[in-house]
Design a protein around this motif. Structure first.
Motif, PDB file in Angstrom:
ATOM      1  N   HIS A  20      93.852 -22.577  49.208  1.00 57.71           N
ATOM      2  CA  HIS A  20      93.987 -21.664  48.069  1.00 57.71           C
ATOM      3  C   HIS A  20      95.281 -21.952  47.302  1.00 57.71           C
ATOM      4  O   HIS A  20      95.885 -21.044  46.744  1.00 57.71           O
ATOM      5  CB  HIS A  20      93.940 -20.194  48.497  1.00 57.71           C
ATOM      6  N   TRP A  63      96.264 -23.272  44.231  1.00 54.88           N
ATOM      7  CA  TRP A  63      95.557 -23.642  43.008  1.00 54.88           C
ATOM      8  C   TRP A  63      96.304 -24.701  42.204  1.00 54.88           C
ATOM      9  O   TRP A  63      95.678 -25.483  41.481  1.00 54.88           O
ATOM     10  CB  TRP A  63      95.262 -22.415  42.159  1.00 54.88           C
ATOM     11  N   ASP A  92      85.551 -22.651  56.283  1.00 60.91           N
ATOM     12  CA  ASP A  92      85.978 -23.161  54.975  1.00 60.91           C
ATOM     13  C   ASP A  92      86.068 -24.684  55.002  1.00 60.91           C
ATOM     14  O   ASP A  92      85.719 -25.367  54.034  1.00 60.91           O
ATOM     15  CB  ASP A  92      87.332 -22.555  54.588  1.00 60.91           C
ATOM     16  N   SER A 148      85.848 -16.532  50.216  1.00 58.81           N
ATOM     17  CA  SER A 148      87.171 -16.534  49.589  1.00 58.81           C
ATOM     18  C   SER A 148      87.324 -15.479  48.510  1.00 58.81           C
ATOM     19  O   SER A 148      88.417 -14.990  48.274  1.00 58.81           O
ATOM     20  CB  SER A 148      87.448 -17.899  48.955  1.00 58.81           C
TER      21      SER A 148
END
Lengths: 642, 152, 199
Positions: free
Chosen positions: A607, A609, A167, A237
């Motif tokens: 992750h 957000w 990632d 993901s």
């Protein structure tokens, strides 16, 4: 020599220009500067730091491989090291170092006062720095990228590589891609619009040709890898199936997208470096480059063909032989423009009166390494031979000959050559020669035997090898060569540091070179030129001597443009003045935008957000402030000195 | 207007014969052959992949009838386009060759005269790409099948 | 002896259109974004060409929403073009109405597109077609949103009276970008909707 009558412009005027263009002092100025010279030097320093990091990674690997069955590194550590080494050298060193040269040199070579978009220039640097750090965030956690620099699926799909290693790679490359794209756009527009009056496209230095070709290619190639990385990240993901066979995805799609970017990219890593040689080598041969037109065109042609050879990285994937043969043909044809350039350099040396100073040694060494790397590349262009050699150390030898040979040797030579311009001091000649010979001999001891171990069947990317392969001796030699090479780099850096304070004063043109950057003082004032030159030929400072053209460039009369930060904008082909460009001054917006983008990518990586959303919102806000319309200015009569 | 009023007039225009060859024509001469080559490569690659794949068992291209002929036509069209590129470049060079002092050798070394520089650039580029187009076409003519033998 | 004086000719400062650097920068942006869509369409086509079984799974997508939506987006470009030309030639006093109508049409396009998404029988992670479909149309949607954002910012600037100059560079840049987003939609629409249709 053309007339460079110094101090003809009244001192008071020069001071006015200096004060207008100078970066603010202190911490604010450090973060807010948009001076292309400072940004260029930052690019150079940062990329050399990455070169050293990547180099240390290589040395650790060479210790591990020095003898069969060594236990210094575990397989997983080795995977991360060779991946980081590749990513660092190819993405964080090789292109940025060339951007450093071009950022520093372009406005000086083009007779301008800054790049077309000075703040974009700063943005591209900050994004580069922060994305470089981003690619290294996994190191303290032991979770660095571990899929090699070309990161093939399915090794790198979540199923086989569940950590955040990949990632970081995927998001990091997208992040760096933004920096490359905005930087490239800046070079393209700078070339088209800010050349000094008279500098039509046939009067540009080859370095400029190389960088603009590479930049245009980057604009067209980088989106491919950014897209591939995004798809990979979505696969990993959110359970997308771009590369996942179970969901009817195609692992080969990764290879197509990666190499459709990757091959143009490796040309982008070498063409500006070849430009460095084409511009600087003739100075040490005391004559102009042989076949300027052909070399300029060879540069562009190489790049165009470079877009049609990507499948030669995929010869062994089972594509139909018919399909492969088209790409094999293109890969062989690409030798033609490369050969044009090589013969031009050879003819320049042969018909010139070589002066064996340190830069010359590096450039001549480069020609030899380029030929060796070119021949091994020509060999692997043949599909039949490639099937034998692919994934062996032969390919490792080839890519190091081309990338180190064509990138690093010109870069080090270029630093010896332009260091006096950047600092006002010469680099040491004695230590310079020592550094060259150590590097050159070490390089060949390290990399030439790799051809042999490759032909003997040693695969690449293995963390160790059995003793009965019989390659322990060769590998020990390779490791010794690697350390010798590193010692050469160290000598170069020692020379660099010593010369900063102890080097002999250089004066404006210590090499008696022909191009515009040598027409201003060393180091140049913040505004580069008191008066924007008017150019009559490709060698403004050699015109009297060469008598190639009847007219003479004017360096002491012309556009003064001393009302605020101004430079002249010219037409794309013939460089006729058609607009006064008012340039922005110091600004924190580039750093602010880069930090917001960093926040965005950190949020995506974790992750988180909300954090990503904050980053995005911040970035949009900064962009609005950045692009806010300035109050209109009426047309003016330019201030001139005539 | 003297250079005391317009500094750029201190030197003469870099392309005095720019009116003799129109810019779109020069541009076409420059990009025709490379574009033809890129089109040929991509068309050849994708069509031959369609013909030779899908299950990986086909050796002859006749899985899709007429495809080889189509490929041949595409290749011939690319050769023709490349030739037109050379011709355009040659014509542009003929019209602008006296733009500045010196003949073609001077131009190759020194590069003076922007119009003729671009014309001769187009000539070099078209020449290299015509060779490339011919090499691609040779691949098609030599192989004629998806693969030699049945290694697929 | 030379002296400091002024040139005879008037030169524009910064300029607009091709005289400005911003115009060329925008072209670079459009070039790199355009090629991004080319790679997206290539990937979609590649996955389709290599697919085993139906592509798209379940047959060609319906045109009922997509076709009118296409005309809506194209219409928005025409509205913007006419409005800005009228403004530049001083036949309109302000670009604001054209900007707002264009943005409204663009906003409607987004809503219809979201409706189209929710009508799909598959979700993002169903299969390769699904993720390629949502990624390709999603990239375009993101560009429409970026264009909308730009139009609204331009509207605010125009309302504040900061775009008085004719022609105005910010308006020219927003206009190029919006047209670009529309032209790209034609390529996306062709790839996703037209190519799979059986005659």
């Amino acid at each position: 020599m053309a007339t460079i009558a110094r101090n003809r412009l009244p001192d008071q005027e020069r001071e006015k220009l200096r004060a207008t263009w100078e970066t603010a002092p202190g911490v604010y100025g450090w973060f807010a500067t948009v001076d292309h010279k400072q940004i260029g030097i930052r690019y150079l320093v940062t990329s050399i730091v990455f070169l050293l990091i990547g180099g240390v990674e290589a040395l650790v690997m060479r210790v591990q491989l020095a003898q069969p069955g060594m236990k210094l590194l575990a397989p997983e550590q080795y995977d991360q090291l060779f991946s980081l080494h590749g990513v660092t050298m190819i993405f964080l060193y090789a292109l940025p170092v060339l951007s450093g040269f071009s950022n520093y040199l372009w406005p000086l070579m083009l007779g301008s006062r800054d790049m077309a978009f000075p703040r974009v220039n700063a943005l591209s640097y900050w994004l580069y720095l922060l994305s470089g750090v981003f690619l290294y965030v996994g190191v303290p956690l032991g979770q660095a990228p571990n899929g090699g620099w070309f990161n093939y699926v399915p090794y790198t799909s979540r199923e086989y590589d569940p950590g955040i290693n990949i990632d970081i790679y995927a998001l990091g490359l997208i992040f760096l891609g933004i920096s490359t794209a905005v930087g490239s756009a800046n070079f393209v527009v700078t070339l088209l619009r800010t050349r000094a009056p008279g500098m039509s496209i046939n009067r540009m230095p080859i370095l400029v040709w190389g960088t603009v070709t590479a930049s245009a290619a980057n604009l067209l190639a980088v989106p491919s890898v950014s897209l591939a990385c995004l798809m990979l990240w979505l696969d990993r993901s959110f359970g997308a199936h771009f590369f996942e066979v179970s969901g009817h995805g195609q692992p080969l799609l990764w290879q197509h997208l990666f190499w459709a970017f990757g091959h143009p990219w490796v040309y982008a890593l070498v063409l500006p470096a070849m430009g460095i040689v084409s511009d600087a080598l003739p100075v040490f041969c005391r004559r102009p480059l042989v076949g300027y037109t052909a070399v300029a065109l060879a540069t562009v042609t190489t790049m165009v063909i470079g877009f049609g050879v990507w499948v030669h990285h995929m010869f062994a994937t089972g594509l139909p032989a018919m399909a492969i043969s088209f790409f094999s043909a293109a890969s062989i044809i690409i030798a033609i423009p490369s050969a044009i350039a090589v013969f031009s350099w050879l003819a320049t040396i042969w018909t010139g009166q070589p002066v064996f100073r340190t830069p010359f040694l590096f450039f001549a060494g480069f020609v030899i390494l380029f030929v060796i790397g070119g021949v091994s590349g020509f060999m692997t262009a043949s599909a039949a031979l490639d099937w034998q050699l692919t994934d062996t150390y032969f390919v490792v030898a080839h890519l190091h000959y081309v990338l180190l040979g064509i990138n690093l040797f010109p870069v080090v030579g270029g630093i010896y050559y332009w260091f006096p311009k950047m600092t006002g001091r010469m680099m040491g000649e004695r230590l310079g020669r020592w550094s060259f010979w150590t590097m050159f001999i070490g390089f060949n001891i390290a990399f030439f035997p790799m051809h042999v171990v490759g032909l003997e069947g040693m695969p690449r990317r293995v963390y160790t090898y059995p003793a009965d392969l019989g390659l322990g001796g060769w590998n020990l030699l390779i490791s010794v060569g690697a350390f010798l090479f590193a010692a050469g780099i160290l000598l170069f850096l020692v020379n660099l540091v010593l010369s900063l304070s102890r080097g002999a004063p250089a004066g404006p043109n210590p090499w008696d070179a022909p191009t515009l950057e040598w027409a201003t003082s060393s180091p140049p004032p913040p505004h580069n030129f008191d008066i924007i030159p008017i150019v009559a030929s490709r060698h403004p400072l050699w015109e009297d001597r060469l008598e190639e053209v009847e007219e003479r460039s004017q360096l002491d009369r012309g556009y003064l443009l001393d009302v605020g930060r101004e430079t002249i904008g010219t037409t794309p082909m013939d460089a006729e003045p058609n607009v006064i460009l008012r340039m922005p001054g110091d600004s924190l917006l580039p750093l602010g935008l880069a930090l917001c983008v960093t926040l965005l990518f950190l949020g995506l990586l974790a992750h988180a957000w909300v954090i990503a959303g904050l980053g995005l919102a911040g970035a949009l806000g900064v962009l609005v402030a950045w692009l806010a319309p300035a109050p209109p200015v009426e047309a003016q009569k330019a201030r001139i000195y005539a | 207007m003297s250079s005391r009023d317009a500094p750029e007039t201190a030197v003469s225009h870099p392309s005095p014969q720019r009116e003799r060859v129109s810019s779109p024509r020069l541009l076409l001469a420059l990009i025709l052959a490379p574009t033809a080559w890129l089109g040929q490569l991509i068309a050849s690659y994708s069509l031959s992949s369609v013909a030779c794949d899908p299950s990986g068992s086909s050796v002859d291209m006749e899985v899709v009838p007429g495809l080889w002929t189509l490929l041949l036509l595409i290749n011939l069209a690319s050769l023709a386009a490349g030739t037109v590129g050379i011709w355009l470049a040659w014509a542009a060079w003929r019209r602008s060759r006296r733009e500045k002092a010196g003949g073609r050798h001077t131009l190759l070394d020194v590069g003076e005269g922007r119009t003729r520089f671009m014309a001769v650039s187009a000539l070099i580029v078209s020449g290299i790409f015509l060779v490339a187009i011919a090499a691609e076409a040779a691949a098609l003519l030599i192989l004629q099948r998806c693969a030699p033998g049945t290694w697929l | 002896m030379p002296e400091i004086r002024v040139a005879a000719r008037l030169l524009p400062v910064n300029g607009t259109g091709r005289l400005s650097t911003g115009w060329w920068g925008m072209l670079c942006l459009v070039a790199t974004e355009g090629i991004l869509f080319a790679y997206l369409i290539f990937s979609h086509g590649y996955l389709g060409a290599q697919a085993v079984g139906d592509w798209p799974p379940g047959g060609a997508p319906a045109l009922a929403l997509a076709l009118p939506n296409t005309f809506l987006l194209l219409g928005s470009s025409i509205v913007l073009e006419i409005g800005l030309r009228r403004y530049e030639t001083a036949r309109a006093g302000s670009p604001l109405p054209a900007l707002l109508v264009t943005a409204a049409m663009g906003g409607a396009f987004v809503l219809v597109q979201l409706k189209e998404w929710s009508n799909k029988p598959f979700s993002f992670d169903s299969n390769a077609y699904a993720c390629s479909y949502f990624t390709l149309t999603g990239f375009h949607l993101a560009h429409v949103l970026a264009g909308l954002f730009a139009l609204l910012v331009l509207a605010v600037w125009s309302w504040q009276g900061r775009l008085r100059r004719r022609p105005s560079l910010p308006l020219a840049l927003g206009r190029i970008y919006w047209h670009f987003v529309d032209i790209v939609w034609l390529a996306v629409f062709t790839t996703i909707y037209l190519v799979p249709q059986q005659p």
